[in-house]
Design an enzyme around this catalytic site. Structure first.
Site, PDB file in Angstrom:
ATOM      1  N   GLU A 333       0.794  -1.213  -0.068  1.00  0.00           N
ATOM      2  CA  GLU A 333       0.017   0.145  -0.097  1.00  0.00           C
ATOM      3  C   GLU A 333       0.837   1.182  -0.141  1.00  0.00           C
ATOM      4  O   GLU A 333       1.587   1.443   0.705  1.00  0.00           O
ATOM      5  CB  GLU A 333      -0.933  -0.009   1.239  1.00  0.00           C
ATOM      6  CG  GLU A 333      -1.845  -1.125   1.509  1.00  0.00           C
ATOM      7  CD  GLU A 333      -2.608  -1.145   2.689  1.00  0.00           C
ATOM      8  OE1 GLU A 333      -3.875  -1.425   2.624  1.00  0.00           O
ATOM      9  OE2 GLU A 333      -2.099  -0.561   3.599  1.00  0.00           O
ATOM     10  N   CYS A 334       0.697   2.105  -0.946  1.00  0.00           N
ATOM     11  CA  CYS A 334       1.091   3.492  -1.023  1.00  0.00           C
ATOM     12  C   CYS A 334       2.460   3.296  -0.723  1.00  0.00           C
ATOM     13  O   CYS A 334       3.391   3.258  -1.806  1.00  0.00           O
ATOM     14  CB  CYS A 334       0.609   4.304   0.092  1.00  0.00           C
ATOM     15  SG  CYS A 334       0.775   6.129  -0.101  1.00  0.00           S
ATOM     16  N   GLY A 335       3.171   3.673   0.629  1.00  0.00           N
ATOM     17  CA  GLY A 335       4.757   3.519   0.454  1.00  0.00           C
ATOM     18  C   GLY A 335       5.343   2.378   0.189  1.00  0.00           C
ATOM     19  O   GLY A 335       6.543   2.357  -0.624  1.00  0.00           O
ATOM     20  N   SER A 435      -0.918  -0.990  -4.594  1.00  0.00           N
ATOM     21  CA  SER A 435      -1.808   0.241  -4.799  1.00  0.00           C
ATOM     22  C   SER A 435      -1.619   1.417  -3.919  1.00  0.00           C
ATOM     23  O   SER A 435      -1.145   1.242  -2.825  1.00  0.00           O
ATOM     24  CB  SER A 435      -3.273  -0.378  -4.509  1.00  0.00           C
ATOM     25  OG  SER A 435      -4.333   0.592  -4.502  1.00  0.00           O
TER      26      SER A 435
END
Length: 464
Positions: A333-335, A435
């Site tokens: 996720e993200c990072g 994502s």
């Protein structure tokens, strides 16, 4: 009885987090068990509240969770606590629609929690009472039980505002905080710097505690919290919440937790553990290589602040790349998504990352995605069935740029939010799903089961 209170304000930046931290630290320091909660998806404030309470802070989010899920989470996590403190977000009535369905006020009514309004009184006197009165009239069903004045210029202003509020609003002023010259809580990206990055985190929280003990009426605030009525409302566990793994299924799921990757909703990790997973904590900065795992979960954070350290750990990056090529299920996720790309570009300087995805991530000065997301599962993947709707939250300053002419395999069609390009989010390769969207497992229990089942398949079928 669940003694509880919500700390709210008329707008962001009024001092909610500072005073919430002070209250949590003050009462915890006196031996009381305090259960902290944060309204909304914010993870930085929740991290500070966890640090102050020495106990996990849980997010209560009316967009990501339904009413029963909120009541369930609050009841479970506040059980046995002497007092629960719920920090609101933005202005008390601010929400996503004209009804304010996801506002702090609606959460307060659902939890039947009394509300303290923090009022920034900069360059104001009697008008402060009019603002409080307006909040009372706007929704008479909301229990606004007291006011804390913040950034008070002096005794004369404080006395005039206090008398006006108590005369016209008929509620007490339970604290008056002057303008404080010290600023131990620096901000970044529209919020506090994560406490992980603050060497003086203890002294910062101690400063908040000292201010609260000096300027707030702690006994009166506790009385207001204790006057909350018995918590009403029941919840019915969903089949996914009732489900348990077959005996003997104890997959090893790695979780990278270090200075770069530290944003994990505690509910996400707790649900994986409840399903039977053995969580293996890893460090992408100091770890030498990936151990044997059945799956890996990489959460969010600010990898750009640790770009050099992540890049320098070549052995860990290479071992993760090899595990992915060999079929290891990875949910990022993200990072974590940014870490799996080929490089991270910060202030024009490239830093090599894992290289599992044909993307580079370029840090921008302005947010590239910020707010709630609604995604439709449109591509095949290991974790979600096709056609499912996924709700989440995104907050990123990076822009994903493809490094190959080969088409990318996207998983999500964006119905709300930005995602990767405004239309799509979530890239899959091998058994990876990466994502920009963060998913809250309390609101979507299927997330934990999807990752758990992927790990079980890996354990049983031996992908690598």
């Amino acid at each position: 009885m669940h003694p509880r209170i919500i700390i709210a304000a008329l707008r962001g930046g009024s001092g909610k987090t500072f005073l919430s931290l002070g209250l949590v630290s003050a009462w915890s320091g006196k031996g009381h068990t305090i259960a902290p909660f944060k309204k909304g998806p914010d993870f930085i404030d929740a991290g500070w509240l966890t640090f102050a309470a020495n106990r996990s802070c849980y997010n209560l989010d009316p967009f990501l969770m339904n009413a029963q899920q909120i009541l369930r989470s609050f009841a479970l996590r506040s059980d046995g606590a002497d007092l629960s403190i719920i920090e609101g977000n933005r202005g008390i009535y601010d929400g996503l629609d004209i009804e304010g369905s996801s506002s702090t006020a609606e959460l307060a009514k659902l939890l039947q929690a009394p509300v303290l309004i923090i009022l920034d009184v900069t360059m104001a006197t009697r008008t402060a009472a009019a603002m409080v009165k307006g909040c009372q009239v706007f929704d008479p069903k909301l229990n606004i039980a007291g006011v804390i004045l913040n950034r008070v210029a002096g005794p004369r202003q404080e006395g005039l505002i206090r008398n006006a509020i108590e005369k016209y609003c008929r509620i007490p002023v339970v604290g008056s905080v002057p303008k404080l010259k010290e600023a131990p809580f620096p901000e970044r990206h529209m919020g506090l710097v994560p406490h992980h990055e603050r060497e003086q985190a203890k002294s910062a929280v101690a400063f908040a505690r000292k201010s609260v003990e000096r300027y707030l009426q702690l006994g009166e605030i506790r009385r207001i919290a204790a006057a909350a009525p018995p918590l009403q409302g029941a919840w019915t566990p969903t089949p996914e919440e009732k489900a348990r793994p077959l005996p003997g299924h104890h997959p090893r799921i790695g979780v990278i937790e270090d200075r770069a990757f530290w944003f994990y909703y505690p509910e996400n990790l707790e649900q994986l553990t409840a399903l039977g997973a053995d969580l293996i904590r890893l460090d992408a900065i100091s770890g030498t290589r990936l151990p044997h795992l059945d799956a890996l979960y990489i959460g969010g954070g600010f990898p750009e602040t640790q770009a050099q350290a992540l890049s320098d750990n070549i052995s860990f990056r290479r071992s993760l790349h090899k595990a992915i090529e060999d079929g290891l299920p990875v949910y990022a996720e993200c990072g974590g998504f940014m870490y799996l790309g080929e490089r991270l570009i910060v202030h024009g300087k490239p830093y090599p990352m894992v290289g599992a995805l044909p993307l580079e991530f370029v840090l921008q000065k302005r947010p590239q995605g910020h707010g709630y997301t609604v995604l439709e599962v449109a591509g095949e993947n290991l974790y979600y069935p096709s056609g499912r709707t996924v709700r989440g939250h995104e907050f990123h300053y990076s822009r994903a740029v493809p490094t190959s002419k080969e088409p990318l395999d996207f998983v999500f069609r964006v119905r709300r939010g930005r995602g990767i390009d405004g239309k799509r989010d979530g890239i899959t390769k091998k058994n990876v799903l990466a994502s920009y969207t963060h998913v809250h497992a309390e609101g979507d229990p299927s997330w934990a089961r999807g990752l758990f089942q992927a790990a079980v398949r890996c354990k049983n079928e031996i992908f690598f």
